[in-house]
Design a protein around this motif. Structure first.
Motif, PDB file in Angstrom:
ATOM      1  N   ALA A  93       0.847  -1.191   0.000  1.00  0.00           N
ATOM      2  CA  ALA A  93       0.000   0.000   0.000  1.00  0.00           C
ATOM      3  C   ALA A  93       0.882   1.240   0.000  1.00  0.00           C
ATOM      4  O   ALA A  93       2.066   1.179   0.324  1.00  0.00           O
ATOM      5  N   VAL A  94       0.268   2.349  -0.346  1.00  0.00           N
ATOM      6  CA  VAL A  94       0.927   3.651  -0.294  1.00  0.00           C
ATOM      7  C   VAL A  94      -0.097   4.646   0.235  1.00  0.00           C
ATOM      8  O   VAL A  94      -1.292   4.514  -0.037  1.00  0.00           O
ATOM      9  N   THR A  95       0.381   5.617   1.031  1.00  0.00           N
ATOM     10  CA  THR A  95      -0.516   6.560   1.677  1.00  0.00           C
ATOM     11  C   THR A  95      -0.233   7.970   1.172  1.00  0.00           C
ATOM     12  O   THR A  95       0.923   8.397   1.117  1.00  0.00           O
ATOM     13  N   CYS A  96      -1.286   8.682   0.846  1.00  0.00           N
ATOM     14  CA  CYS A  96      -1.185  10.050   0.345  1.00  0.00           C
ATOM     15  C   CYS A  96      -0.616  10.969   1.428  1.00  0.00           C
ATOM     16  O   CYS A  96      -1.088  10.956   2.565  1.00  0.00           O
ATOM     17  N   PRO A  97       0.384  11.783   1.081  1.00  0.00           N
ATOM     18  CA  PRO A  97       0.935  12.709   2.075  1.00  0.00           C
ATOM     19  C   PRO A  97       0.009  13.880   2.396  1.00  0.00           C
ATOM     20  O   PRO A  97       0.221  14.589   3.376  1.00  0.00           O
ATOM     21  N   HIS A  98      -1.033  14.083   1.581  1.00  0.00           N
ATOM     22  CA  HIS A  98      -1.964  15.191   1.816  1.00  0.00           C
ATOM     23  C   HIS A  98      -3.167  14.779   2.651  1.00  0.00           C
ATOM     24  O   HIS A  98      -3.451  15.379   3.679  1.00  0.00           O
ATOM     25  N   CYS A  99      -3.878  13.740   2.204  1.00  0.00           N
ATOM     26  CA  CYS A  99      -5.139  13.378   2.863  1.00  0.00           C
ATOM     27  C   CYS A  99      -5.054  12.101   3.698  1.00  0.00           C
ATOM     28  O   CYS A  99      -6.033  11.708   4.320  1.00  0.00           O
ATOM     29  N   ALA A 100      -3.903  11.428   3.672  1.00  0.00           N
ATOM     30  CA  ALA A 100      -3.648  10.210   4.456  1.00  0.00           C
ATOM     31  C   ALA A 100      -4.509   9.017   4.047  1.00  0.00           C
ATOM     32  O   ALA A 100      -4.632   8.047   4.793  1.00  0.00           O
ATOM     33  N   VAL A 101      -5.083   9.042   2.853  1.00  0.00           N
ATOM     34  CA  VAL A 101      -5.827   7.890   2.346  1.00  0.00           C
ATOM     35  C   VAL A 101      -4.830   6.826   1.887  1.00  0.00           C
ATOM     36  O   VAL A 101      -3.867   7.135   1.193  1.00  0.00           O
ATOM     37  N   GLU A 102      -5.077   5.599   2.308  1.00  0.00           N
ATOM     38  CA  GLU A 102      -4.224   4.476   1.902  1.00  0.00           C
ATOM     39  C   GLU A 102      -4.750   3.879   0.597  1.00  0.00           C
ATOM     40  O   GLU A 102      -5.944   3.612   0.470  1.00  0.00           O
ATOM     41  N   ILE A 103      -3.856   3.688  -0.338  1.00  0.00           N
ATOM     42  CA  ILE A 103      -4.200   3.093  -1.625  1.00  0.00           C
ATOM     43  C   ILE A 103      -3.576   1.714  -1.681  1.00  0.00           C
ATOM     44  O   ILE A 103      -2.350   1.567  -1.600  1.00  0.00           O
ATOM     45  N   ARG A 104      -4.399   0.696  -1.790  1.00  0.00           N
ATOM     46  CA  ARG A 104      -3.911  -0.683  -1.850  1.00  0.00           C
ATOM     47  C   ARG A 104      -3.260  -0.927  -3.210  1.00  0.00           C
ATOM     48  O   ARG A 104      -3.806  -0.578  -4.250  1.00  0.00           O
ATOM     49  N   PRO A 134       5.367  14.027 -10.071  1.00  0.00           N
ATOM     50  CA  PRO A 134       4.263  14.026  -9.108  1.00  0.00           C
ATOM     51  C   PRO A 134       3.218  12.977  -9.471  1.00  0.00           C
ATOM     52  O   PRO A 134       3.015  12.657 -10.642  1.00  0.00           O
ATOM     53  N   VAL A 135       2.573  12.460  -8.441  1.00  0.00           N
ATOM     54  CA  VAL A 135       1.499  11.486  -8.619  1.00  0.00           C
ATOM     55  C   VAL A 135       0.257  12.050  -7.953  1.00  0.00           C
ATOM     56  O   VAL A 135       0.308  12.474  -6.790  1.00  0.00           O
ATOM     57  N   ALA A 136      -0.862  12.064  -8.684  1.00  0.00           N
ATOM     58  CA  ALA A 136      -2.116  12.595  -8.140  1.00  0.00           C
ATOM     59  C   ALA A 136      -2.830  11.526  -7.326  1.00  0.00           C
ATOM     60  O   ALA A 136      -2.925  10.368  -7.726  1.00  0.00           O
ATOM     61  N   CYS A 137      -3.335  11.937  -6.193  1.00  0.00           N
ATOM     62  CA  CYS A 137      -4.086  11.035  -5.321  1.00  0.00           C
ATOM     63  C   CYS A 137      -5.473  10.800  -5.913  1.00  0.00           C
ATOM     64  O   CYS A 137      -6.164  11.763  -6.272  1.00  0.00           O
ATOM     65  N   ARG A 142      -4.942  15.766  -5.201  1.00  0.00           N
ATOM     66  CA  ARG A 142      -3.746  16.595  -5.062  1.00  0.00           C
ATOM     67  C   ARG A 142      -2.531  15.769  -5.453  1.00  0.00           C
ATOM     68  O   ARG A 142      -2.441  14.583  -5.130  1.00  0.00           O
ATOM     69  N   ALA A 143      -1.588  16.387  -6.113  1.00  0.00           N
ATOM     70  CA  ALA A 143      -0.377  15.687  -6.561  1.00  0.00           C
ATOM     71  C   ALA A 143       0.762  15.938  -5.580  1.00  0.00           C
ATOM     72  O   ALA A 143       0.843  16.991  -4.944  1.00  0.00           O
ATOM     73  N   ALA A 144       1.636  14.943  -5.488  1.00  0.00           N
ATOM     74  CA  ALA A 144       2.833  15.051  -4.655  1.00  0.00           C
ATOM     75  C   ALA A 144       3.930  14.213  -5.306  1.00  0.00           C
ATOM     76  O   ALA A 144       3.636  13.178  -5.925  1.00  0.00           O
ATOM     77  N   PRO A 145       5.186  14.645  -5.194  1.00  0.00           N
ATOM     78  CA  PRO A 145       6.284  13.831  -5.731  1.00  0.00           C
ATOM     79  C   PRO A 145       6.263  12.425  -5.120  1.00  0.00           C
ATOM     80  O   PRO A 145       5.912  12.260  -3.947  1.00  0.00           O
TER      81      PRO A 145
END
Length: 194
Positions: A93-104, A134-137, A142-145
């Motif tokens: 999994a990876v977690t968004c640095p902006h909204c903290a949503v976990e993406i499986r 950047p990758v968009a959540c 929102r995008a983040a590197p």
């Protein structure tokens, strides 16, 4: 059977400061007897590393007297922009640095979730070459590197890492001491197997 490793990754060291920071940590570990000064053929994936010293037990939770008998038992410092990984397996999994949503990134059977993984794979692959794609959540848009996402202990992105081959579990206090020697930089401890 395989070889186990633990890597302390400095996620904040710049490419310019990484060589000096690596030398500082290695010199400290040599001075304290945690590793030997002489570089020998004792690590995987590199020409040479530092074998455990007489006081390597100060760095681990439970010293293993058999460590000194293993061929791959040393420390290797990696300097240069690197995508450090945990070896076998896949990131779960990876977690968004902006909204903290976990993406499986894998399903319940450990098969890749293609839609999710395709969002990140190009950015992960190009990071070591100098890109900060950047990758968009998919949740907050929102995008983040890619290196700022939280990778569930599988990937860590940095210009400096210290890999301990087949050492018993590192003491949390030792990992914290390494971070202090790195100027208080944020560190990630990856554990893996080849």
């Amino acid at each position: 059977m395989g070889d186990w490793f633990q890597t302390i990754v400095d996620t904040e060291a710049t490419p310019e400061e990484a060589p000096g920071l690596a030398a500082n940590v290695v010199d400290w570990l040599v001075a304290d007897g945690v590793i030997l000064a002489e570089r020998t053929d004792c690590v995987l994936g590199a020409d040479a590393g530092h074998a455990p010293g007489t006081r390597y037990g100060d760095a681990v939770q439970q010293p293993d007297p058999e460590l000194v008998n293993l061929w791959s038992n040393g420390l290797h410092a990696t300097v240069g922009r690197t995508v450090f990984d945990a070896g076998q397996g896949e990131p779960s999994a990876v977690t968004c640095p902006h909204c903290a949503v976990e993406i499986r990134l894998v399903d319940e059977y450990w098969s890749p979730v293609e839609e999710s993984w395709h969002r990140f794979a190009p950015a992960v692959g190009s990071w070591a070459e100098g890109d900060d794609e950047p990758v968009a959540c998919p949740s907050c848009d929102r995008a983040a590197p890619v290196h700022t996402w939280h990778w569930a202990d599988y990937f860590a992105f940095g210009s400096l890492g210290f890999t301990f081959w087949n050492w018993p579990d590192l003491r949390p206090e030792f990992v914290a001491d390494v971070a202090r020697r790195l100027g208080g930089h944020r560190t990630v401890l990856l554990e893996g197997k080849l």
